[in-house]
Design a protein around this motif. Structure first.
Motif, PDB file in Angstrom:
ATOM      1  N   ARG A  32      48.448 105.240  18.841  1.00  0.00           N
ATOM      2  CA  ARG A  32      47.997 103.965  19.400  1.00  0.00           C
ATOM      3  C   ARG A  32      49.124 103.253  20.154  1.00  0.00           C
ATOM      4  O   ARG A  32      48.880 102.655  21.215  1.00  0.00           O
ATOM      5  N   PHE A  33      50.339 103.308  19.635  1.00  0.00           N
ATOM      6  CA  PHE A  33      51.470 102.712  20.347  1.00  0.00           C
ATOM      7  C   PHE A  33      51.634 103.388  21.708  1.00  0.00           C
ATOM      8  O   PHE A  33      51.828 102.736  22.738  1.00  0.00           O
ATOM      9  N   PHE A  34      51.544 104.715  21.710  1.00  0.00           N
ATOM     10  CA  PHE A  34      51.665 105.507  22.932  1.00  0.00           C
ATOM     11  C   PHE A  34      50.537 105.170  23.901  1.00  0.00           C
ATOM     12  O   PHE A  34      50.767 104.901  25.095  1.00  0.00           O
ATOM     13  N   ALA A  35      49.302 105.127  23.402  1.00  0.00           N
ATOM     14  CA  ALA A  35      48.138 104.868  24.264  1.00  0.00           C
ATOM     15  C   ALA A  35      48.222 103.501  24.917  1.00  0.00           C
ATOM     16  O   ALA A  35      47.841 103.338  26.085  1.00  0.00           O
ATOM     17  N   ARG A  36      48.723 102.517  24.183  1.00  0.00           N
ATOM     18  CA  ARG A  36      48.785 101.162  24.735  1.00  0.00           C
ATOM     19  C   ARG A  36      49.684 101.096  25.961  1.00  0.00           C
ATOM     20  O   ARG A  36      49.463 100.264  26.857  1.00  0.00           O
ATOM     21  N   LEU A  37      50.667 101.975  26.081  1.00  0.00           N
ATOM     22  CA  LEU A  37      51.594 101.947  27.210  1.00  0.00           C
ATOM     23  C   LEU A  37      50.895 102.292  28.527  1.00  0.00           C
ATOM     24  O   LEU A  37      51.389 101.953  29.603  1.00  0.00           O
ATOM     25  N   HIS A 231      24.588 101.154  33.204  1.00  0.00           N
ATOM     26  CA  HIS A 231      23.450 101.114  32.284  1.00  0.00           C
ATOM     27  C   HIS A 231      23.745 100.408  30.963  1.00  0.00           C
ATOM     28  O   HIS A 231      22.813  99.942  30.297  1.00  0.00           O
ATOM     29  N   VAL A 232      25.016 100.377  30.559  1.00  0.00           N
ATOM     30  CA  VAL A 232      25.378  99.805  29.257  1.00  0.00           C
ATOM     31  C   VAL A 232      26.557  98.853  29.426  1.00  0.00           C
ATOM     32  O   VAL A 232      27.115  98.710  30.516  1.00  0.00           O
ATOM     33  N   ASP A 233      26.947  98.213  28.314  1.00  0.00           N
ATOM     34  CA  ASP A 233      27.976  97.173  28.372  1.00  0.00           C
ATOM     35  C   ASP A 233      29.391  97.704  28.214  1.00  0.00           C
ATOM     36  O   ASP A 233      30.348  97.040  28.635  1.00  0.00           O
ATOM     37  N   GLY A 234      29.546  98.849  27.575  1.00  0.00           N
ATOM     38  CA  GLY A 234      30.878  99.371  27.334  1.00  0.00           C
ATOM     39  C   GLY A 234      30.866 100.875  27.184  1.00  0.00           C
ATOM     40  O   GLY A 234      29.802 101.499  26.992  1.00  0.00           O
ATOM     41  N   VAL A 235      32.060 101.472  27.284  1.00  0.00           N
ATOM     42  CA  VAL A 235      32.210 102.925  27.185  1.00  0.00           C
ATOM     43  C   VAL A 235      33.333 103.228  26.204  1.00  0.00           C
ATOM     44  O   VAL A 235      34.430 102.664  26.307  1.00  0.00           O
ATOM     45  N   MET A 236      33.048 104.110  25.255  1.00  0.00           N
ATOM     46  CA  MET A 236      34.061 104.583  24.316  1.00  0.00           C
ATOM     47  C   MET A 236      34.376 106.039  24.637  1.00  0.00           C
ATOM     48  O   MET A 236      33.475 106.876  24.744  1.00  0.00           O
ATOM     49  N   ILE A 237      35.665 106.337  24.798  1.00  0.00           N
ATOM     50  CA  ILE A 237      36.111 107.690  25.148  1.00  0.00           C
ATOM     51  C   ILE A 237      36.837 108.294  23.954  1.00  0.00           C
ATOM     52  O   ILE A 237      37.664 107.631  23.314  1.00  0.00           O
ATOM     53  N   GLY A 238      36.530 109.538  23.655  1.00  0.00           N
ATOM     54  CA  GLY A 238      37.098 110.194  22.490  1.00  0.00           C
ATOM     55  C   GLY A 238      38.205 111.159  22.816  1.00  0.00           C
ATOM     56  O   GLY A 238      39.292 110.793  23.251  1.00  0.00           O
ATOM     57  N   ARG A 239      37.924 112.448  22.647  1.00  0.00           N
ATOM     58  CA  ARG A 239      38.973 113.475  22.706  1.00  0.00           C
ATOM     59  C   ARG A 239      39.717 113.521  24.031  1.00  0.00           C
ATOM     60  O   ARG A 239      40.903 113.846  24.071  1.00  0.00           O
ATOM     61  N   GLU A 240      39.050 113.204  25.128  1.00  0.00           N
ATOM     62  CA  GLU A 240      39.729 113.262  26.427  1.00  0.00           C
ATOM     63  C   GLU A 240      40.877 112.258  26.490  1.00  0.00           C
ATOM     64  O   GLU A 240      41.913 112.536  27.103  1.00  0.00           O
ATOM     65  N   ALA A 241      40.722 111.104  25.843  1.00  0.00           N
ATOM     66  CA  ALA A 241      41.783 110.102  25.842  1.00  0.00           C
ATOM     67  C   ALA A 241      42.991 110.560  25.044  1.00  0.00           C
ATOM     68  O   ALA A 241      44.099 110.043  25.228  1.00  0.00           O
ATOM     69  N   TYR A 242      42.786 111.531  24.173  1.00  0.00           N
ATOM     70  CA  TYR A 242      43.886 112.082  23.380  1.00  0.00           C
ATOM     71  C   TYR A 242      44.552 113.240  24.118  1.00  0.00           C
ATOM     72  O   TYR A 242      45.773 113.280  24.253  1.00  0.00           O
ATOM     73  N   HIS A 243      43.763 114.176  24.589  1.00  0.00           N
ATOM     74  CA  HIS A 243      44.322 115.360  25.250  1.00  0.00           C
ATOM     75  C   HIS A 243      44.855 115.053  26.647  1.00  0.00           C
ATOM     76  O   HIS A 243      45.754 115.746  27.128  1.00  0.00           O
ATOM     77  N   ASN A 244      44.295 114.046  27.296  1.00  0.00           N
ATOM     78  CA  ASN A 244      44.716 113.661  28.640  1.00  0.00           C
ATOM     79  C   ASN A 244      44.898 112.142  28.683  1.00  0.00           C
ATOM     80  O   ASN A 244      44.109 111.429  29.308  1.00  0.00           O
ATOM     81  N   PRO A 245      45.927 111.612  28.002  1.00  0.00           N
ATOM     82  CA  PRO A 245      46.054 110.156  27.869  1.00  0.00           C
ATOM     83  C   PRO A 245      46.238 109.418  29.185  1.00  0.00           C
ATOM     84  O   PRO A 245      45.971 108.216  29.256  1.00  0.00           O
ATOM     85  N   TYR A 246      46.659 110.128  30.243  1.00  0.00           N
ATOM     86  CA  TYR A 246      46.829 109.432  31.524  1.00  0.00           C
ATOM     87  C   TYR A 246      45.490 108.956  32.085  1.00  0.00           C
ATOM     88  O   TYR A 246      45.455 108.111  32.970  1.00  0.00           O
ATOM     89  N   LEU A 293      50.805 114.241  27.806  1.00  0.00           N
ATOM     90  CA  LEU A 293      51.279 113.280  28.807  1.00  0.00           C
ATOM     91  C   LEU A 293      51.227 113.830  30.228  1.00  0.00           C
ATOM     92  O   LEU A 293      50.887 113.118  31.167  1.00  0.00           O
ATOM     93  N   PHE A 294      51.576 115.090  30.410  1.00  0.00           N
ATOM     94  CA  PHE A 294      51.634 115.674  31.755  1.00  0.00           C
ATOM     95  C   PHE A 294      50.475 116.636  32.011  1.00  0.00           C
ATOM     96  O   PHE A 294      50.581 117.531  32.857  1.00  0.00           O
ATOM     97  N   GLN A 295      49.389 116.426  31.307  1.00  0.00           N
ATOM     98  CA  GLN A 295      48.199 117.264  31.494  1.00  0.00           C
ATOM     99  C   GLN A 295      47.840 117.370  32.977  1.00  0.00           C
ATOM    100  O   GLN A 295      47.844 116.373  33.700  1.00  0.00           O
ATOM    101  N   ASN A 296      47.567 118.609  33.416  1.00  0.00           N
ATOM    102  CA  ASN A 296      47.142 118.913  34.794  1.00  0.00           C
ATOM    103  C   ASN A 296      48.274 118.821  35.816  1.00  0.00           C
ATOM    104  O   ASN A 296      48.014 118.879  37.019  1.00  0.00           O
ATOM    105  N   LEU A 297      49.529 118.679  35.358  1.00  0.00           N
ATOM    106  CA  LEU A 297      50.666 118.651  36.276  1.00  0.00           C
ATOM    107  C   LEU A 297      51.533 119.900  36.092  1.00  0.00           C
ATOM    108  O   LEU A 297      51.500 120.540  35.042  1.00  0.00           O
TER     109      LEU A 297
END
Length: 341
Positions: A32-37, A231-246, A293-297
């Motif tokens: 979570r500390f990492f994601a917030r950056l 269509h909706v008010d919000g979006v929650m993202i799961g595994r992609e936010a972990y494997h590709n945090p950028y 962090l550097f996924q797809n690079l």
């Protein structure tokens, strides 16, 4: 039976609402500390924490977080209204922005303790839990659930669940757009095999426009996020936010934020790593969360190899890996410039 005044989330002013799903062993305080950056506006969730772990275990370990993680939501697992209320009050006292009740986890372990998706079969009990939780706090309390389970797979059955819980004044529902087959699939299979039924979540918002509906399940890109927000008010993202945090940084365009530099993110991460090492945390506990962090690079694979499996033992090992990937990216950019000429 319950009050009828809707409790609106204080975080709804952060429009659009984008959040990172609670994921066991993944959305730890280090991640979570990492994601917030990457993005100041994305809402972060803890892993699911059971009421028993908080009330009878190491409370500080389960509830502590860094101030910079705000906005942050504590997700609770449990089905005892009294215990859930006590833990919700502790969450408010600890400074959490919201509390979420897990009614979506398909694990056998939690089913045996009447936690998670199995609770969809008991909407009255969930409503009682939410009512008790709301009575003891001022912060919003909401639910994350599936669109169905086992023999309860119809839209009408999901709507009945939502309506029953909404009578408590619960305003916010996070809906994982898959059913959970508790008797036939593993937790991993339940994240992949049941087909996504986004249209059920869209319909829920149409039928109950007064509710705040957030969609979850299989969302991987900014374009997909933007499409759901029609269509909706919000979006929650799961595994992609972990494997590709950028991806979290790329989502910043929804608030007109500038894209952060990955190397600057690591510069901000270094003091935190030093602090955690001083506390006695193994480096591998932290580095496992930054592998993407550097996924797809260019050089991303070498970055993962350098940091995984205990290969990185000191800060200098991380800095060496950063130098290597920086060189790989520069070489690729130089090669592309030559091709353009």
């Amino acid at each position: 039976m319950f009050g009828s005044v809707f409790m609106k989330s204080s975080l709804e002013t952060l429009k659009p609402r984008i959040s990172v799903a609670p994921m066991m062993d993944w959305t730890t305080k280090d991640y979570r500390f990492f994601a917030r950056l990457f993005n100041p506006n994305v809402v972060l969730y803890t892993e699911m924490v059971t009421t028993g772990a908080i009330l009878f275990g190491d409370t500080k370990r389960h509830l502590d977080y860094s101030h910079g993680e705000h906005p942050i939501v504590l997700q609770l697992g449990g089905s005892n209204p009294k215990d859930l209320a006590e833990c919700t009050k502790m969450a408010q006292d600890w400074g959490y922005d919201e509390v979420n009740l897990n009614v979506g986890c398909p694990s056998d372990r939690v089913q045996n303790n009447k936690i998670g998706a199995c609770l969809m079969a008991e909407p009255d009990l969930v409503a009682e839990c939410i009512a008790k939780m709301q009575q003891v706090v001022d912060i919003p309390v909401h639910v994350k659930h599936r669109i169905g389970i086992d023999d309860m797979q119809s839209y009408d059955e999901m709507l009945n669940f939502v309506d029953t819980v909404a009578k408590t004044g619960c305003h916010h529902f996070v809906v994982h757009a898959r059913i959970a087959l508790l008797k036939g699939l593993s937790p991993k299979e339940n994240r992949e095999i049941p087909p996504l039924r986004y249209e059920d979540v869209y319909r829920l918002k149409q039928d109950r426009p007064e509710l705040f509906i957030e969609i979850n399940g299989g969302i991987k890109t900014v374009a997909e996020t933007q499409a759901h927000l029609q269509h909706v008010d919000g979006v929650m993202i799961g595994r992609e936010a972990y494997h590709n945090p950028y991806l979290l940084a790329e989502l910043g365009q929804l608030w007109n934020l500038d894209l952060p530099d990955r190397f600057n993110i690591m510069q901000q991460m270094m003091p935190y790593i030093e602090q955690r090492l001083a506390e006695g945390a193994p480096l591998s506990i932290i580095t496992r969360h930054i592998l993407g962090l550097f996924q797809n690079l260019p050089g991303a694979r070498k970055w993962r190899q350098a940091l995984s499996g205990g290969n990185a033992k000191t800060r200098s090992d991380i800095e060496h890996a950063l130098c290597n990937i920086h060189e790989a990216i520069q070489r690729t950019e130089a090669s592309l410039q030559v091709q353009d000429i």
